[in-house]
Each structure stands twice: as C-alpha cells, then as structure tokens.
Design a protein around this motif. Structure first.
Motif, mmCIF file in Angstrom:
data_model
loop_
_atom_site.group_PDB
_atom_site.id
_atom_site.type_symbol
_atom_site.label_atom_id
_atom_site.label_comp_id
_atom_site.label_asym_id
_atom_site.label_seq_id
_atom_site.Cartn_x
_atom_site.Cartn_y
_atom_site.Cartn_z
ATOM 1 N N LEU A 135 -43.225 -101.844 -63.205
ATOM 2 C CA LEU A 135 -42.548 -101.393 -61.987
ATOM 3 C C LEU A 135 -41.552 -102.424 -61.468
ATOM 4 O O LEU A 135 -40.437 -102.082 -61.069
ATOM 5 N N VAL A 136 -41.954 -103.707 -61.445
ATOM 6 C CA VAL A 136 -41.069 -104.731 -60.870
ATOM 7 C C VAL A 136 -39.829 -104.976 -61.721
ATOM 8 O O VAL A 136 -38.853 -105.545 -61.241
ATOM 9 N N ASN A 137 -39.889 -104.554 -62.987
ATOM 10 C CA ASN A 137 -38.732 -104.722 -63.877
ATOM 11 C C ASN A 137 -38.006 -103.409 -64.143
ATOM 12 O O ASN A 137 -37.075 -103.369 -64.946
ATOM 13 N N ASP A 138 -38.445 -102.346 -63.479
ATOM 14 C CA ASP A 138 -37.858 -101.024 -63.672
ATOM 15 C C ASP A 138 -36.451 -100.979 -63.076
ATOM 16 O O ASP A 138 -36.229 -101.444 -61.957
ATOM 17 N N GLU A 139 -35.520 -100.419 -63.820
ATOM 18 C CA GLU A 139 -34.147 -100.277 -63.330
ATOM 19 C C GLU A 139 -34.103 -99.443 -62.054
ATOM 20 O O GLU A 139 -33.224 -99.621 -61.207
ATOM 21 N N LYS A 140 -35.063 -98.521 -61.905
ATOM 22 C CA LYS A 140 -35.096 -97.657 -60.725
ATOM 23 C C LYS A 140 -35.443 -98.436 -59.456
ATOM 24 O O LYS A 140 -35.237 -97.934 -58.352
ATOM 25 N N ALA A 141 -35.988 -99.645 -59.624
ATOM 26 C CA ALA A 141 -36.299 -100.455 -58.447
ATOM 27 C C ALA A 141 -35.019 -100.891 -57.737
ATOM 28 O O ALA A 141 -35.005 -101.045 -56.512
ATOM 29 N N LYS A 142 -33.963 -101.072 -58.516
ATOM 30 C CA LYS A 142 -32.705 -101.528 -57.939
ATOM 31 C C LYS A 142 -32.160 -100.483 -56.964
ATOM 32 O O LYS A 142 -32.030 -99.311 -57.300
ATOM 33 N N LEU A 148 -35.113 -108.763 -53.894
ATOM 34 C CA LEU A 148 -36.481 -109.061 -53.485
ATOM 35 C C LEU A 148 -37.052 -107.889 -52.692
ATOM 36 O O LEU A 148 -38.165 -107.416 -52.967
ATOM 37 N N GLY A 149 -36.289 -107.404 -51.729
ATOM 38 C CA GLY A 149 -36.737 -106.266 -50.930
ATOM 39 C C GLY A 149 -36.941 -105.022 -51.767
ATOM 40 O O GLY A 149 -37.899 -104.265 -51.554
ATOM 41 N N ASP A 150 -36.047 -104.808 -52.736
ATOM 42 C CA ASP A 150 -36.164 -103.634 -53.609
ATOM 43 C C ASP A 150 -37.463 -103.653 -54.401
ATOM 44 O O ASP A 150 -38.142 -102.630 -54.546
ATOM 45 N N VAL A 151 -37.809 -104.820 -54.945
ATOM 46 C CA VAL A 151 -39.032 -104.945 -55.738
ATOM 47 C C VAL A 151 -40.266 -104.652 -54.885
ATOM 48 O O VAL A 151 -41.153 -103.893 -55.293
ATOM 49 N N ILE A 152 -40.316 -105.245 -53.700
ATOM 50 C CA ILE A 152 -41.453 -105.021 -52.800
ATOM 51 C C ILE A 152 -41.529 -103.553 -52.404
ATOM 52 O O ILE A 152 -42.598 -102.938 -52.399
ATOM 53 N N ASN A 153 -40.385 -102.975 -52.079
ATOM 54 C CA ASN A 153 -40.340 -101.576 -51.662
ATOM 55 C C ASN A 153 -40.756 -100.637 -52.784
ATOM 56 O O ASN A 153 -41.470 -99.643 -52.557
ATOM 57 N N TYR A 154 -40.340 -100.947 -54.011
ATOM 58 C CA TYR A 154 -40.670 -100.086 -55.154
ATOM 59 C C TYR A 154 -42.167 -100.124 -55.451
ATOM 60 O O TYR A 154 -42.769 -99.105 -55.808
ATOM 61 N N LEU A 155 -42.774 -101.301 -55.292
ATOM 62 C CA LEU A 155 -44.229 -101.395 -55.443
ATOM 63 C C LEU A 155 -44.914 -100.618 -54.323
ATOM 64 O O LEU A 155 -45.889 -99.900 -54.564
ATOM 65 N N ASP A 156 -44.404 -100.758 -53.114
ATOM 66 C CA ASP A 156 -44.955 -100.045 -51.954
ATOM 67 C C ASP A 156 -44.942 -98.535 -52.207
ATOM 68 O O ASP A 156 -45.901 -97.835 -51.869
ATOM 69 N N ASP A 157 -43.870 -98.040 -52.824
ATOM 70 C CA ASP A 157 -43.707 -96.603 -53.050
ATOM 71 C C ASP A 157 -44.514 -96.086 -54.237
ATOM 72 O O ASP A 157 -44.856 -94.903 -54.281
ATOM 73 N N ASN A 158 -44.794 -96.946 -55.219
ATOM 74 C CA ASN A 158 -45.364 -96.467 -56.473
ATOM 75 C C ASN A 158 -46.727 -97.037 -56.828
ATOM 76 O O ASN A 158 -47.267 -96.741 -57.900
ATOM 77 N N ALA A 210 -45.261 -120.851 -57.344
ATOM 78 C CA ALA A 210 -43.947 -120.278 -57.646
ATOM 79 C C ALA A 210 -43.290 -120.938 -58.851
ATOM 80 O O ALA A 210 -42.394 -120.364 -59.466
ATOM 81 N N ASP A 211 -43.748 -122.151 -59.190
ATOM 82 C CA ASP A 211 -43.197 -122.815 -60.374
ATOM 83 C C ASP A 211 -43.746 -122.203 -61.664
ATOM 84 O O ASP A 211 -43.186 -122.409 -62.736
ATOM 85 N N LYS A 212 -44.839 -121.421 -61.554
ATOM 86 C CA LYS A 212 -45.457 -120.788 -62.723
ATOM 87 C C LYS A 212 -45.116 -119.300 -62.815
ATOM 88 O O LYS A 212 -45.012 -118.743 -63.906
ATOM 89 N N LEU A 213 -44.996 -118.660 -61.651
ATOM 90 C CA LEU A 213 -44.723 -117.224 -61.604
ATOM 91 C C LEU A 213 -43.499 -116.970 -60.742
ATOM 92 O O LEU A 213 -43.454 -117.416 -59.596
ATOM 93 N N ASN A 214 -42.511 -116.237 -61.271
ATOM 94 C CA ASN A 214 -41.377 -115.877 -60.424
ATOM 95 C C ASN A 214 -41.816 -114.788 -59.445
ATOM 96 O O ASN A 214 -42.944 -114.291 -59.514
ATOM 97 N N TYR A 215 -40.947 -114.435 -58.529
ATOM 98 C CA TYR A 215 -41.371 -113.527 -57.455
ATOM 99 C C TYR A 215 -41.777 -112.147 -57.975
ATOM 100 O O TYR A 215 -42.669 -111.502 -57.416
ATOM 101 N N LYS A 216 -41.165 -111.700 -59.071
ATOM 102 C CA LYS A 216 -41.522 -110.387 -59.617
ATOM 103 C C LYS A 216 -42.938 -110.403 -60.196
ATOM 104 O O LYS A 216 -43.744 -109.504 -59.937
ATOM 105 N N LYS A 217 -43.249 -111.439 -60.974
ATOM 106 C CA LYS A 217 -44.581 -111.535 -61.579
ATOM 107 C C LYS A 217 -45.645 -111.780 -60.512
ATOM 108 O O LYS A 217 -46.737 -111.220 -60.579
ATOM 109 N N ALA A 218 -45.313 -112.622 -59.541
ATOM 110 C CA ALA A 218 -46.254 -112.898 -58.452
ATOM 111 C C ALA A 218 -46.519 -111.627 -57.649
ATOM 112 O O ALA A 218 -47.665 -111.335 -57.285
ATOM 113 N N ALA A 219 -45.466 -110.856 -57.387
ATOM 114 C CA ALA A 219 -45.619 -109.605 -56.634
ATOM 115 C C ALA A 219 -46.473 -108.614 -57.416
ATOM 116 O O ALA A 219 -47.343 -107.942 -56.843
ATOM 117 N N ALA A 220 -46.243 -108.522 -58.721
ATOM 118 C CA ALA A 220 -47.006 -107.584 -59.553
ATOM 119 C C ALA A 220 -48.480 -107.966 -59.605
ATOM 120 O O ALA A 220 -49.358 -107.102 -59.477
#
Length: 215
Positions: A197-204, A49-59, A78-88
C-alpha cells in the motif's frame, strides 16, 4: 521551513491532511513537521508523507492519527526504516489491534534487538540458534535492509510449532513484546499488504482527491 514556496506547500499539505485525518490544523502541522524532520523528508515532499498516511487510513484497519503518533514515536529507528516502511510496520500492528504506543515500541524493539544481535545474552542467542540464524550476519543484514531482515526472521518464526513461537519471540524481543511479535509472524500477509500500500502508485495524490471531493 525556508522560503515562501516551501511555506505554501507545507501549509497546503497540512490543511489537506487536517481535513483527511479530522485533526486540528495547528497540531497536525506541528506533527507533520516533526515527522519530516525525523525521517529527513524534504518539505517539498511533505504531501507524499500525507498521501501515504491517508492511503493506509483508507485501506487498512488503522487511523491516520494513530499512524502519525506511531511515526513520531519510531523516530529513533529512522536510520533503519524510512517513513514508508515505518508507517507500514506500525500500521500493521495497529491493524492487528495494538494501541499506538505498543505498535511503536514493539516496532522499535524488533529493530533494536536484531540490530545489536552480537551484543545480546544467552537467551537471545538460544532463540537465534532455534531459527538457524547467525548474530554476526543478522547485524550486517539489519544495517543494509532492516525491513527485509525482520520479515525473514518472522517467516522462520511462522514455521515453528505454535508452542515454540512464543518462546522464541520472547527470547528475541523480551517478555514485553514476544506476544506482539508472534502475532505479527502469524499475520505476515497483512504486513506484505501494507508494504504494498505505501508503495502503491494510487497512494500519490490521495489527499488531493479527498480534498477535491470535499470541495
């Protein structure tokens, strides 16, 4: 949070996030815990979760602290959008200049209004007719793929003449969010970018990399 291992993972992830987002550790730990609870994220995956938020913050043109605020506010869908889609989605609104409260409420409005399409009034149905969409099919699609459905609606709006776009987005999402929806429809490349970005392997491991550099 049960068990020593989970406590240590949570504490470590919160500490890294606190440094990455420049937020007080105690407040951030509480917020991360709330988001994990809302989106049913196991504590063992809290760093993702932190990685996804941080990667969006950076990019993207959005701040980690604002994304955290948006995710908390969007917990009701949250029942419609998982945290990655909601964050994006929230981060895209932020990148387009919206404040965090507007980014969240506009996102919620889009999910909510389309999810109850058959219950909507004449104004909404007129907007659907303009787009050549069925309210019955819309509800079914929203229950299976909310983000994909929202994008398909925005793509149809994007193809309308500029003077018709605002009318249709207002019919669908109300006067309060019609302008935001129209702006998003005309910036779909940004939404696609942030979903990538939220699904990018580099986010990990993005928080760990920043932590290593800082150390």
């Amino acid at each position: 949070i049960q068990g020593t291992d989970n406590l240590l993972k949570f504490a470590e992830a919160s500490a890294k996030a606190s440094k990455a987002f420049e937020l007080p550790a105690g407040d951030l730990a509480e917020n991360m815990g709330k988001i994990a609870n809302l989106y049913k994220i196991p504590i063992s995956n809290i760093e993702q979760l932190g990685d996804v938020i941080n990667y969006l913050d950076d990019n993207a043109q959005s701040k980690g602290s604002d994304i955290i605020d948006v995710l908390q506010r969007m917990g009701g869908v949250a029942d419609k959008l998982n945290y990655k889609k909601a964050a994006a989605l929230g981060s895209t609104f932020l990148s387009l200049g919206a404040q965090s409260d507007v980014a969240a409420t506009a996102s919620i409005a889009m999910v909510r209004e389309l999810s109850i399409a058959t219950m909507q009034g004449k104004r909404f149905q007129a907007g659907m007719e303009t787009l050549g969409l069925s309210s019955e099919k819309m509800e079914k699609r929203m229950s299976n793929d909310a983000m994909g459905t929202i994008i398909s609606v925005l793509e149809r709006i994007n193809k309308l003449k500029p003077e018709a776009q605002m009318r249709v987005t207002t019919q669908l999402f109300g006067k309060e969010y019609g302008k935001d929806a129209a702006k998003l429809a005309n910036n779909l490349t940004e939404l696609h970018k942030q979903l990538k970005l939220v699904n990018d392997e580099k986010a990990k491991g993005s928080m760990q990399r920043e932590s290593d550099i800082d150390a």
